[in-house]
Design a protein around this motif. Structure first.
Motif, PDB file in Angstrom:
ATOM      1  N   MET A 232       0.828  -1.198   0.000  1.00 36.66           N
ATOM      2  CA  MET A 232       0.000   0.000   0.000  1.00 36.66           C
ATOM      3  C   MET A 232       0.868   1.255   0.000  1.00 36.66           C
ATOM      4  O   MET A 232       1.843   1.333   0.744  1.00 36.66           O
ATOM      5  CB  MET A 232      -0.915   0.008   1.243  1.00 36.66           C
ATOM      6  N   PRO A 233       0.511   2.247  -0.805  1.00 36.19           N
ATOM      7  CA  PRO A 233       1.250   3.520  -0.766  1.00 36.19           C
ATOM      8  C   PRO A 233       1.207   4.139   0.629  1.00 36.19           C
ATOM      9  O   PRO A 233       0.177   4.072   1.317  1.00 36.19           O
ATOM     10  CB  PRO A 233       0.493   4.386  -1.779  1.00 36.19           C
ATOM     11  N   GLU A 234       2.319   4.735   1.052  1.00 30.60           N
ATOM     12  CA  GLU A 234       2.419   5.246   2.415  1.00 30.60           C
ATOM     13  C   GLU A 234       1.391   6.334   2.704  1.00 30.60           C
ATOM     14  O   GLU A 234       0.828   6.389   3.792  1.00 30.60           O
ATOM     15  CB  GLU A 234       3.829   5.789   2.655  1.00 30.60           C
ATOM     16  N   ASP A 235       1.118   7.201   1.723  1.00 26.21           N
ATOM     17  CA  ASP A 235       0.166   8.284   1.969  1.00 26.21           C
ATOM     18  C   ASP A 235      -1.244   7.749   2.173  1.00 26.21           C
ATOM     19  O   ASP A 235      -2.016   8.279   2.981  1.00 26.21           O
ATOM     20  CB  ASP A 235       0.196   9.311   0.842  1.00 26.21           C
ATOM     21  N   LEU A 236      -1.594   6.683   1.470  1.00 24.10           N
ATOM     22  CA  LEU A 236      -2.911   6.060   1.653  1.00 24.10           C
ATOM     23  C   LEU A 236      -2.998   5.404   3.023  1.00 24.10           C
ATOM     24  O   LEU A 236      -4.020   5.518   3.715  1.00 24.10           O
ATOM     25  CB  LEU A 236      -3.161   5.023   0.556  1.00 24.10           C
ATOM     26  N   ARG A 237      -1.916   4.745   3.443  1.00 29.75           N
ATOM     27  CA  ARG A 237      -1.904   4.126   4.770  1.00 29.75           C
ATOM     28  C   ARG A 237      -2.072   5.179   5.866  1.00 29.75           C
ATOM     29  O   ARG A 237      -2.825   4.990   6.822  1.00 29.75           O
ATOM     30  CB  ARG A 237      -0.609   3.329   4.956  1.00 29.75           C
TER      31      ARG A 237
END
Length: 251
Positions: A232-237
């Motif tokens: 998962m992309p860090e910003d989405l997490r």
């Protein structure tokens, strides 16, 4: 008697969760629970925490942390995958003193139109697992009593979401096309492994257990599409973690 007809409403448990935990004073009334070590690492990196107690599963220590968000003290716990294990650990969290427990975790989309990272609120869970039949009378679906309150909170926060039925299954490697199509016909938009189990525990113990999901992989095509599962992309997490924390202080 059917193997699913095992609900014993008045039977007393032989083993009680309270016998397996060491109760501590002022245990958080609200606890956020995740199924991902990556979310746990992100949480520990961003927030000041105190390790207050540990649960045990398979010989591993699973810490429960206490933290504060906007003046509200809460707990944070990284549980294990699967209905049986996560339900047993929920029993222990309740025995420690939790009153409101918010779960969030990934799910598989059964419709390719459900976008990556889309938040979903399960309103009913298909009981393709073994735990819930010991906490509720036999039925195909478990209606989720806390879903509408969670929906109201997300709407008040202006967080986009999609309501759906979910297919809870123990058999991740036996999710067949035939069964998937049956669940889709009944209104299931996603599949995961814990919802029916933890919700049945919460409803039986009369505690407020909530859950939202986020779409990761997709099962609707000719072949399994991993999409962001495990990557998962860090910003989405970070966005999902913040939504969980903002939701938890409103429960």
């Amino acid at each position: 008697m059917s193997i699913t007809d095992t609900f014993d409403l008045y039977g007393e448990e032989i083993i009680k969760a309270k016998n397996n935990v060491s109760v501590i004073e002022n245990f958080p009334k609200t606890v956020i629970v995740v199924f991902s070590i990556n979310f746990c690492k992100l949480f520990l990196n961003k927030y000041s925490t105190q390790r207050i107690v540990s649960l045990n599963a398979g010989g591993a220590e699973l810490p429960i942390y206490q933290f504060e968000h906007k003046g509200v003290k809460m707990g944070f716990f990284n549980t294990i995958l699967g209905g049986a294990g996560s339900a047993a650990l929920l029993e222990e969290i309740i025995a420690l003193g939790a009153e409101k427990i918010l779960y969030f975790g990934s799910c598989g989309a059964l419709d390719k139109e459900i976008a990556v990272g889309r938040l979903l609120v399960p309103t009913a869970a298909y009981r393709d697992e073994g735990v819930s039949y010991h906490y509720a009378k036999a039925s195909d679906y478990l209606e989720i009593e806390t879903a509408e309150k969670l929906i109201r909170i997300l709407e008040d926060m202006h967080v986009p979401y999609h309501r759906t039925k979910t297919w809870t299954t123990d058999a991740v490697y036996r999710e067949t096309k035939g069964n998937m199509e049956k669940r889709k016909e009944e209104g299931c938009g996603v599949v995961e492994m814990e919802c029916a189990s933890v919700m049945s525990v919460g409803q039986f113990r009369k505690k407020e257990v909530y859950q939202f999901l986020y779409a990761a992989d997709c099962l609707s095509g000719n072949e399994w599409d991993k999409r962001i599962l495990g990557n998962m992309p860090e910003d989405l997490r970070e966005r999902i973690l913040l939504i969980a924390m903002e939701t938890a202080i409103r429960l």
